[in-house]
Design a protein around this motif. Structure first.
Motif, PDB file in Angstrom:
ATOM      1  N   CYS A   1      33.262  37.788  42.314  1.00 30.18           N
ATOM      2  CA  CYS A   1      34.228  38.841  42.025  1.00 30.18           C
ATOM      3  C   CYS A   1      35.412  38.748  42.985  1.00 30.18           C
ATOM      4  O   CYS A   1      35.270  38.282  44.116  1.00 30.18           O
TER       5      CYS A   1
ATOM      6  N   ARG B   1      31.617  44.196  45.738  1.00 30.72           N
ATOM      7  CA  ARG B   1      31.027  45.220  44.883  1.00 30.72           C
ATOM      8  C   ARG B   1      30.906  46.517  45.681  1.00 30.72           C
ATOM      9  O   ARG B   1      30.740  46.493  46.884  1.00 30.72           O
TER      10      ARG B   1
ATOM     11  N   ASP C   1      30.331  39.891  47.345  1.00 32.68           N
ATOM     12  CA  ASP C   1      31.265  39.657  46.241  1.00 32.68           C
ATOM     13  C   ASP C   1      30.694  38.707  45.191  1.00 32.68           C
ATOM     14  O   ASP C   1      31.377  38.332  44.250  1.00 32.68           O
TER      15      ASP C   1
END
Length: 107
Positions: free
Chosen positions: A13, A17, A71
Motif C-alpha cells: 500500500c 494501514r 504497509d
C-alpha cells in the motif's frame, strides 16, 4: 495466485494501514486449497480464514489490530497445486491456490 511465481501474494500500500481495520476478502479456492486455512499477515499480526467455495459471495472479513506502520498485506495459499497435477490431461502447470475477486480495507 501462482506459487511458481511467488509462494505468497503480497500487496503493498502507498500508506501504512490503520491501527485497526477490517480486511474484506472475496475469493475462491482451487483444488486442495478448498477448506484449508489461508494465512493473512499484516506486519506482525497473522490471521487465518477458510475458503469453502459455498459461502454466498465467497466474502470473508478479518479484523486486524496492528502497530499502524505496516504497509504490506501478505496472503499465503495453503496447498498450491496445478491443474496438471490433478488431471494429467490438463496442460496448465501453474501452481494455483486462490482466485481473488476483491480485497477491501475498511476502517
Amino acid at each position: 495466485t501462482d506459487a511458481a511465481a511467488a509462494p505468497v501474494a503480497k500487496f503493498r500500500c502507498k500508506q501504512p494501514r490503520p491501527e485497526k481495520f477490517t480486511l474484506e476478502v472475496a475469493a475462491r479456492a482451487f483444488g486442495r486449497n478448498i477448506g484449508e486455512p489461508v494465512k493473512v499477515r499484516v506486519g506482525r499480526v497473522e490471521k487465518t480464514f477458510v475458503i469453502d467455495n459455498k459461502k454466498p459471495g465467497n466474502t470473508y472479513q478479518l479484523l486486524f489490530e496492528t502497530d499502524g506502520v505496516a504497509d504490506t498485506l501478505e496472503i499465503a495459499p495453503p496447498k498450491p497445486i496445478s491443474p496438471h497435477e490433478i488431471d494429467p490431461k490438463q496442460s496448465v502447470t501453474r501452481k494455483l491456490g486462490i482466485a481473488f475477486i476483491s480485497l477491501k480495507i475498511k476502517g
